[in-house]
Scaffold this motif. Sequence first.
Motif, PDB file in Angstrom:
ATOM      1  N   LYS A 130     -21.063  -6.185 -27.764  1.00  0.00           N
ATOM      2  CA  LYS A 130     -21.338  -5.606 -26.447  1.00  0.00           C
ATOM      3  C   LYS A 130     -20.370  -6.181 -25.414  1.00  0.00           C
ATOM      4  O   LYS A 130     -20.137  -7.374 -25.360  1.00  0.00           O
ATOM      5  CB  LYS A 130     -22.779  -5.913 -26.016  1.00  0.00           C
ATOM      6  N   TYR A 131     -19.872  -5.277 -24.555  1.00  0.00           N
ATOM      7  CA  TYR A 131     -18.894  -5.692 -23.556  1.00  0.00           C
ATOM      8  C   TYR A 131     -19.532  -6.623 -22.533  1.00  0.00           C
ATOM      9  O   TYR A 131     -18.943  -7.584 -22.077  1.00  0.00           O
ATOM     10  CB  TYR A 131     -18.325  -4.449 -22.857  1.00  0.00           C
ATOM     11  N   ASP A 132     -20.771  -6.312 -22.180  1.00  0.00           N
ATOM     12  CA  ASP A 132     -21.419  -7.106 -21.132  1.00  0.00           C
ATOM     13  C   ASP A 132     -22.932  -7.038 -21.300  1.00  0.00           C
ATOM     14  O   ASP A 132     -23.476  -6.070 -21.830  1.00  0.00           O
ATOM     15  CB  ASP A 132     -21.027  -6.537 -19.751  1.00  0.00           C
ATOM     16  N   PHE A 133     -23.605  -8.046 -20.911  1.00  0.00           N
ATOM     17  CA  PHE A 133     -25.068  -8.061 -20.697  1.00  0.00           C
ATOM     18  C   PHE A 133     -25.340  -9.209 -19.731  1.00  0.00           C
ATOM     19  O   PHE A 133     -24.459 -10.038 -19.498  1.00  0.00           O
ATOM     20  CB  PHE A 133     -25.844  -8.219 -22.013  1.00  0.00           C
ATOM     21  N   ILE A 134     -26.536  -9.251 -19.163  1.00  0.00           N
ATOM     22  CA  ILE A 134     -26.837 -10.273 -18.154  1.00  0.00           C
ATOM     23  C   ILE A 134     -26.676 -11.656 -18.780  1.00  0.00           C
ATOM     24  O   ILE A 134     -27.315 -11.977 -19.772  1.00  0.00           O
ATOM     25  CB  ILE A 134     -28.260 -10.106 -17.591  1.00  0.00           C
TER      26      ILE A 134
END
Lengths: 1001, 91
Positions: free
Chosen positions: A889-893
């Motif tokens: 995943k590119y981003d998550f919190i």
Amino acid sequence: MTKNLRVKSSEYIDETNRISFKFNGKTYHGFKGDTLASALLANNVHLVGRSFKYHRPRGIMTSGSEEPNAIVQINPGTNRTEPNVRATEVEIYEGLEASSQNCWPSVEFDIGGINNFLSPFFPAGFYYKTFMWPASFWEKYEFFIRHSAGLGKSPTSSDPDIYDHRNIHCDVLVVGAGISGILAAKNAAKNNFKTLLVEEKNELGGSTIFENNEFNKINNKTPSEWLKKEIEELKNIKNLGIKTRTSVAAYHQYNYLLARENLTDHLEAKDKTNKIRQRLLKIRAKKVILATGALERPLIFNNNDRPGIMLSSAIKKYSEFYGVACGSKNVFFTNNDSAYESAMSLYNKGINVEAIIDIREQSESKIVKKVKEAGIKIYWSHSIVDTTGYKRLNSISIMKLSNDGTSVTGSKISISCDCLGVAGGWTPAVHLYTQSGRKLKFDDEKKVFLPNQNTSEQISVGSCGGDFKIDEIIKNLNQKLKDILNINETDLDSIKIEIDHENSKRNIWLLPSDKPLGKTKPFVDYQNDATAKDIKLALREGFRSIEHVKRYTTTGMGTDQGKLGNMHALGIIADTAGVKMGELGTTTFRPPYTPLTFGTIVGRNVGKFFDIFRRTPMNDCHVENKAEFENVGQWKRAWYYPIKGETMHQAVQRESKAARESAGILDASTLGKIDIQGSDASEFLNRVYTNAWSKLAIGKCRYGLMLNEDGMVYDDGVTTRLGENHYIMTTTTGGAANVLGKLEDYLQTEWPELDVYLTSVTDHYATASLCGPNSKKILKKIIPDLDLSDENFPHMSFKEANIGSIQCRIMRISFTGEHSYEINVQASYGKDLWKKCMEAGQEFKITPYGTETMHLLRAEKGFIIVGQDTDGTMTPIDLQMDWIVSKKKYDFIGKRSLYRSDTMREDRKQLVGLLTDDPNIVLEEGAQIVSELNQSPVEMLGHVTSSYFSPNLKKSIALAVVRGGKDMIGKKLFVPMENKNINVTVANPVFYDEKNERLNA
Amino acid sequence: MFLINCPYCGERDQQEFKAGGEAHIVRPKQPTELSDDEWAEYLFMRKNIKGVQFERWNHVHGCRKWFNMVRDTSNDEIKAIYKMGEKPPSQ
Ligand SMILES: [Zn+2]
């Protein structure tokens, strides 16, 4: 002592209603309408207390809430006892008992009085200085100080009274019902403003109601006559609420005020029962009109604190309002004309006035002429230099004041008297004004601090706004009312005033004596025994800020917050330091204006209403099963279910074995549940959880870990995909509200483009968790037509089904490592579901288990509890949960934070298992872990987070966070305790069924 | 106790609200492109002004909506309230 000083009948005193009460054990009589103070004075009792530090005899000084001396304990020894009550505010009733405070063994003979003669040893800052001297001295002082300090006694049994809170919204709140407050309220209400008028006393009218100076006239009537008619008219005005015995305690921003309404304190015990005693009014007003009046100042001279020395205005009130003469040989000491009004008030009732001592050179007003005509001796330009009389004033000595007012000259004249009225001018009661956050300005002519600001939301009128004479009051009130209410005319336009003008003023903050200052006792703060000497000493010692001087000398720090003496303290500081009073500023006036009882503050929130609690729909079943409960957040959760006198340990061991050997059931209703819908729901979950969600099939469940943006674990739980765009998320019990808040925050502020809707459904479902090798058989009995095969209903999947007519959602998920089902039904069917499970499980000896067993079972499996095994400093990597962090995943919190240099350190604290070398020793949660025993100091490597005796493994197990622990498997460490060192070995945190075979057993 | 004019509900008591720190700090669109320092700037650095400050508030015990507030921290005067996404008022 039994001499009756009641001199005239008063319309406020009901002489047909005789009341007996006790003061210091002795019975006295007064009348309905008396305060404790007026009734005592009528009985010629002045001595009512001892001062705080020197234990000097003190008498009633005032007639209101500013009283510093007459502080009494009401109904001592009962559960309704109350300390620190001002005798001037207590309305007497049959059976009232009161006693003096701060004296032992009695107010007449008080051992602490010796302090008065030791006073050279108690200078300003005495208490602070004792801390600074050799430490060993403090123990000696402490004994002494603890025995002589302290005001009053708190009750020892619970309060029998009821208290209440009420919210009030109004257009105009008027605080204080003197002449200004009454006229303001009347005009506001008449102009259709919803108005509330509050008054701390039981009667309206303030001081004007007994204002009988014949030279002051309103519409050709005396002010008192005229005001009584105005008060009569208030009854017929709509939109006007009036609350008496109601004291505003605090004035916060945005016109939010707290007031205490006293409802039963003036009633006999038999009439108090089952009634609300006091009510806290939470008032939100669009406009506030402060009409809090002014407090008369005393004068500061040598020995100005003897019983019998009172405020001149108080003597007048006792005479005019209560019909009581405070003495039989009265003298007044003044710097203005108001003492002459008091003198005439006594004279007109046939009470003897010996003399008036006036520090001014002369005054030409009509009232002064009247006093001269009455033959009362006036000493102009004189000051009192000393007083005598230990328990009651018996004489004063006076001398001529020098022109500059700093010394006295000539011969000393002694005047015998038993009561001295002092009049030092008036201090506007600006306490509430400053509490509202606004600034004061110093008026050099009037020598007072005044409100600096009238706004469209707040004005100060009457004497609290600096207007002391009736003509000024009416004129300025009229204009201010027109401004704040935005009206063109008022009742006041047509009022005609005649006034006796005062034309000379003289203000001396500290009056000189023939003795040097060091040999005198000019009290500035009566309650805390601070003298002018103390203030000057503080200045000599280098204190400059008024806030520092206040704390060092304790001036203004008593329960009266120095209402009488604060201005003198400021004046003396300004004169001594050679600065202007306006530059000095004032100390901060803090709420409450007068003390509040704890009962009023707490209101109804006592006993079981002290804190909010939540119960699950199955609660009754747990109570029937004799569960012990624990608090988890606001929830009352079943903790364990002891049978036949089992200890907690025995119960938990039995429950834990049963759940793994046959079947257990847990009430999991408290887990947070958030319903997530919308076309971007999957994307949303991708962004908030560390793992991937897009490919989760409908009807499947997945465990998720949620981080904070700083990369630390925030919450965890299982989320189930119910439909294409529909998920149900579970959160930890304690984290539910915060998780919802956090998700809303991101949705509304960072990702408003996402089509996602969140709804909290925690309370809408009841959840029973069936667990153990027989759970499948039990569920089969309850729902025979549901295919429970592993093929149709595998681990981590979801089914909808019906139990009879009850719809339910069933997740096959497990927090114990056993084959388990979480059955969710509509909350109102929770009890029914629980009973059905228990019935069906009877043949398998189904065992209800509580949170303690749940914690033990999951610890055997090495499953974390967020908040127990984590503390806001643990990343998923620290928890050895790398498997749940998506690399794709590119981003998550929180993702970026996992790549900060600090979060990537190898030697961070990491979650590991700990096994004790002696399998019977159970570690204490929170215990520290070290690698060395013979070293001091020694580095703490970490601490134990979870620890239990496992009945299934028959040994002690623990989870811990240890610095660099990931690479320490097999390493020997130590847990040093108070009296032993425990040897432990670092282990894999999964202790039981490492291959997860039991999930499908 | 402030009286806060929620842009969705109207005037309500402060106890219904929760303060949420400095406003107008946008979460970086490409966090992985940022250096540690740049990320730390976003993550940790907040102003604490004596005077006019732009803040986020949440009507947590009401409509649950987030909004922005301009408040003078020296006297707690609320100068403006506006919805998320709306332009802050100019001084
Ligand atoms: Zn709202």
